[in-house]
Structure formats: structure tokens, C-alpha cells
Scaffold this motif. Structure first.
Motif, PDB file in Angstrom:
ATOM      1  N   VAL A   1       0.837  -1.196   0.000  1.00 50.48           N
ATOM      2  CA  VAL A   1       0.000   0.000   0.000  1.00 50.48           C
ATOM      3  C   VAL A   1       0.873   1.248   0.000  1.00 50.48           C
ATOM      4  N   LEU A   2       1.888   1.265   0.832  1.00 48.76           N
ATOM      5  CA  LEU A   2       2.768   2.430   0.921  1.00 48.76           C
ATOM      6  C   LEU A   2       3.514   2.658  -0.397  1.00 48.76           C
ATOM      7  N   ILE A   3       4.004   1.592  -0.985  1.00 49.24           N
ATOM      8  CA  ILE A   3       4.731   1.713  -2.260  1.00 49.24           C
ATOM      9  C   ILE A   3       3.802   2.213  -3.358  1.00 49.24           C
ATOM     10  N   SER A   4       2.585   1.663  -3.420  1.00 46.42           N
ATOM     11  CA  SER A   4       1.684   2.049  -4.506  1.00 46.42           C
ATOM     12  C   SER A   4       1.193   3.495  -4.355  1.00 46.42           C
ATOM     13  N   THR A   5       0.894   3.929  -3.155  1.00 46.41           N
ATOM     14  CA  THR A   5       0.436   5.315  -2.991  1.00 46.41           C
ATOM     15  C   THR A   5       1.579   6.305  -3.201  1.00 46.41           C
ATOM     16  N   THR A   6       2.777   5.947  -2.760  1.00 46.58           N
ATOM     17  CA  THR A   6       3.934   6.812  -2.990  1.00 46.58           C
ATOM     18  C   THR A   6       4.215   6.913  -4.484  1.00 46.58           C
ATOM     19  N   TRP A   7       4.140   5.795  -5.167  1.00 44.85           N
ATOM     20  CA  TRP A   7       4.349   5.784  -6.610  1.00 44.85           C
ATOM     21  C   TRP A   7       3.294   6.637  -7.315  1.00 44.85           C
ATOM     22  N   SER A   8       2.047   6.551  -6.854  1.00 49.30           N
ATOM     23  CA  SER A   8       0.973   7.367  -7.431  1.00 49.30           C
ATOM     24  C   SER A   8       1.258   8.852  -7.241  1.00 49.30           C
ATOM     25  N   GLY A   9       1.750   9.226  -6.088  1.00 45.25           N
ATOM     26  CA  GLY A   9       2.110  10.619  -5.837  1.00 45.25           C
ATOM     27  C   GLY A   9       3.223  11.088  -6.758  1.00 45.25           C
ATOM     28  N   PHE A  10       4.217  10.227  -6.974  1.00 49.29           N
ATOM     29  CA  PHE A  10       5.315  10.592  -7.861  1.00 49.29           C
ATOM     30  C   PHE A  10       4.843  10.700  -9.316  1.00 49.29           C
ATOM     31  N   GLU A  11       3.935   9.825  -9.712  1.00 54.25           N
ATOM     32  CA  GLU A  11       3.393   9.893 -11.074  1.00 54.25           C
ATOM     33  C   GLU A  11       2.572  11.159 -11.282  1.00 54.25           C
ATOM     34  N   ALA A  12       1.797  11.532 -10.280  1.00 49.22           N
ATOM     35  CA  ALA A  12       1.008  12.764 -10.378  1.00 49.22           C
ATOM     36  C   ALA A  12       1.927  13.982 -10.453  1.00 49.22           C
ATOM     37  N   ALA A  13       3.016  13.960  -9.718  1.00 51.91           N
ATOM     38  CA  ALA A  13       3.967  15.072  -9.723  1.00 51.91           C
ATOM     39  C   ALA A  13       4.769  15.133 -11.021  1.00 51.91           C
ATOM     40  N   LYS A  14       4.906  13.990 -11.681  1.00 51.66           N
ATOM     41  CA  LYS A  14       5.697  13.924 -12.905  1.00 51.66           C
ATOM     42  C   LYS A  14       5.111  14.797 -14.009  1.00 51.66           C
ATOM     43  N   SER A  15       3.808  14.964 -14.032  1.00 51.31           N
ATOM     44  CA  SER A  15       3.192  15.784 -15.085  1.00 51.31           C
ATOM     45  C   SER A  15       3.660  17.231 -15.010  1.00 51.31           C
ATOM     46  N   PHE A  16       3.944  17.723 -13.803  1.00 48.24           N
ATOM     47  CA  PHE A  16       4.435  19.098 -13.664  1.00 48.24           C
ATOM     48  C   PHE A  16       5.834  19.245 -14.248  1.00 48.24           C
ATOM     49  N   SER A  17       6.712  18.311 -13.962  1.00 48.38           N
ATOM     50  CA  SER A  17       8.070  18.405 -14.500  1.00 48.38           C
ATOM     51  C   SER A  17       8.096  18.116 -15.999  1.00 48.38           C
ATOM     52  N   ASP A  18       7.216  17.204 -16.456  1.00 51.98           N
ATOM     53  CA  ASP A  18       7.146  16.930 -17.893  1.00 51.98           C
ATOM     54  C   ASP A  18       6.703  18.165 -18.671  1.00 51.98           C
ATOM     55  N   ARG A  19       5.768  18.900 -18.117  1.00 50.50           N
ATOM     56  CA  ARG A  19       5.266  20.092 -18.808  1.00 50.50           C
ATOM     57  C   ARG A  19       6.370  21.128 -18.987  1.00 50.50           C
ATOM     58  N   THR A  20       7.125  21.412 -17.936  1.00 49.28           N
ATOM     59  CA  THR A  20       8.196  22.411 -18.062  1.00 49.28           C
ATOM     60  C   THR A  20       9.281  21.929 -19.021  1.00 49.28           C
ATOM     61  N   LYS A  21       9.596  20.638 -18.970  1.00 48.28           N
ATOM     62  CA  LYS A  21      10.613  20.092 -19.866  1.00 48.28           C
ATOM     63  C   LYS A  21      10.160  20.192 -21.320  1.00 48.28           C
ATOM     64  N   GLN A  22       8.899  19.862 -21.575  1.00 48.00           N
ATOM     65  CA  GLN A  22       8.395  19.920 -22.940  1.00 48.00           C
ATOM     66  C   GLN A  22       8.267  21.359 -23.448  1.00 48.00           C
ATOM     67  N   LEU A  23       7.956  22.280 -22.559  1.00 50.63           N
ATOM     68  CA  LEU A  23       7.918  23.689 -22.971  1.00 50.63           C
ATOM     69  C   LEU A  23       9.304  24.161 -23.391  1.00 50.63           C
ATOM     70  N   ARG A  24      10.321  23.754 -22.658  1.00 50.04           N
ATOM     71  CA  ARG A  24      11.693  24.129 -23.036  1.00 50.04           C
ATOM     72  C   ARG A  24      12.073  23.511 -24.375  1.00 50.04           C
ATOM     73  N   GLN A  25      11.703  22.247 -24.561  1.00 55.23           N
ATOM     74  CA  GLN A  25      11.994  21.580 -25.825  1.00 55.23           C
ATOM     75  C   GLN A  25      11.257  22.252 -26.987  1.00 55.23           C
ATOM     76  N   LEU A  26      10.032  22.676 -26.730  1.00 47.92           N
ATOM     77  CA  LEU A  26       9.249  23.347 -27.763  1.00 47.92           C
ATOM     78  C   LEU A  26       9.873  24.678 -28.145  1.00 47.92           C
ATOM     79  N   LYS A  27      10.376  25.407 -27.157  1.00 50.58           N
ATOM     80  CA  LYS A  27      11.047  26.674 -27.453  1.00 50.58           C
ATOM     81  C   LYS A  27      12.303  26.434 -28.285  1.00 50.58           C
ATOM     82  N   VAL A  28      13.053  25.403 -27.955  1.00 52.98           N
ATOM     83  CA  VAL A  28      14.249  25.065 -28.735  1.00 52.98           C
ATOM     84  C   VAL A  28      13.857  24.694 -30.160  1.00 52.98           C
ATOM     85  N   ALA A  29      12.766  23.955 -30.301  1.00 56.39           N
ATOM     86  CA  ALA A  29      12.310  23.544 -31.627  1.00 56.39           C
ATOM     87  C   ALA A  29      11.910  24.755 -32.468  1.00 56.39           C
ATOM     88  N   LEU A  30      11.200  25.690 -31.870  1.00 56.86           N
ATOM     89  CA  LEU A  30      10.795  26.878 -32.623  1.00 56.86           C
ATOM     90  C   LEU A  30      11.994  27.755 -32.980  1.00 56.86           C
TER      91      LEU A  30
END
Length: 171
Positions: free
Chosen positions: A10-39
Motif C-alpha cells: 500500500v505504501l509503495i503504490s500510494t507513494t508511486w501514485s504521488g510521484f506519477e502525479a507530480a511527474k506531469s508538472f516536470s514533464d510540462r516544463t521540460k516539454q515547454l523548453r523543448q518546444l522553445k528550442v524547436a521553434l
């Protein structure tokens, strides 16, 4: 023994869920930087290399990782078919690959407006439109970084604490 094993799962799965939910925030900033480089790369290809749009999009797709490379690759493919306008090809590529990205509605609007001007003007006007899109993406990136610093750590902690709460309630 089974209770301890269950509690760990239970602890591993809920912690993993929290990390997955947080990953979307870091993915967004990373992809925005990549998009700026692409443009910026697109701007350089158009202004200095005088590369056709299809070839420039192919080159950019090879330079950037992840779902954004699929956007430029699909754009190049649709342009290569030669049956649609540049605007329609951009919209098609954007709509087909959007679900793969972590980007939000604000970025979609910026890219959609950018696609409306793509291939419509001379090089210097096109450069100004790219600069305008980059300025809007800069603003979106600042907002994304702010949200990331505010919520990423909280979501990770929340996942762990939710697991601890469940363990306490079940014991």
C-alpha cells in the motif's frame, strides 16, 4: 507477516501514485523548453538555411526527444502528402499528437495561432510570428515552473502520507 507485506505494498503504490502525479508538472516544463528550442531551430532553418518547411520539420523531429518530435514528424508527413495547406497540416499534426504531451490548453492555443501564420508570410514576418510564439511560450513556461515548485513536492508527500494513513486505518 501478511499485514506487513500488505502495508508495504500500500505504501509503495500510494507513494508511486504521488510521484506519477507530480511527474506531469516536470514533464510540462521540460516539454515547454523543448518546444522553445524547436521553434528557435525552425526560425534558424527558415532564416539562415532557407530550408523548405517540410525538411526543416523533419530535421527538428530528429533533434528533439519525446512527443514533440512526433508533432514535427507528423507535420512533415502531412506536408509531404501535398494535399493540404500548411495551416491544415499543422492543425492535423497538432491535434493528432496533442494527447501524447503534458502541455495544457494555453500552449495549444499558442501553437494553434502560430500554425495559422505558418507559411503565410515572407521570412521576416514569419520570424516575428515565431518570436511572438516564443514570447507566449516563455510566459507559459514561467507559469509552469511556478506551478511545479508549488505542487510537485506536495504531491509526492501526499502520496506517501496517504499510504501511511491507509496503513493506520487498516491496522
Amino acid at each position: 507477516m501478511i499485514k506487513i507485506l500488505g502495508a508495504c505494498l500500500v505504501l509503495i503504490s500510494t507513494t508511486w501514485s504521488g510521484f506519477e502525479a507530480a511527474k506531469s508538472f516536470s514533464d510540462r516544463t521540460k516539454q515547454l523548453r523543448q518546444l522553445k528550442v524547436a521553434l528557435k531551430s525552425l526560425e534558424a532553418e527558415m532564416m539562415f538555411g532557407h530550408t523548405p518547411l517540410k525538411e526543416a520539420a523533419e530535421g527538428i523531429a530528429k533533434q528533439i526527444p519525446g512527443p514533440l518530435s512526433k508533432l514535427f514528424l507528423r507535420f512533415s508527413e502531412v506536408l509531404g502528402q501535398g494535399r493540404t495547406s500548411v495551416k491544415a497540416a499543422w492543425e492535423t499534426a497538432l491535434n493528432e499528437t496533442w494527447k501524447l504531451t503534458a502541455l495544457k490548453q494555453g500552449e495549444h492555443e499558442v501553437l494553434s495561432h502560430f500554425g495559422e501564420t505558418l507559411g503565410q508570410h515572407d521570412l521576416y514576418s514569419q520570424q516575428k510570428h515565431i518570436q511572438l510564439a516564443l514570447a507566449h511560450l516563455e510566459k507559459e513556461e514561467a507559469e509552469a515552473v511556478d506551478r511545479q515548485t508549488r505542487y510537485e513536492k506536495m504531491l509526492k508527500s501526499l502520496g506517501f502520507l496517504a499510504g501511511m494513513l491507509l496503513i493506520i486505518l487498516f491496522m
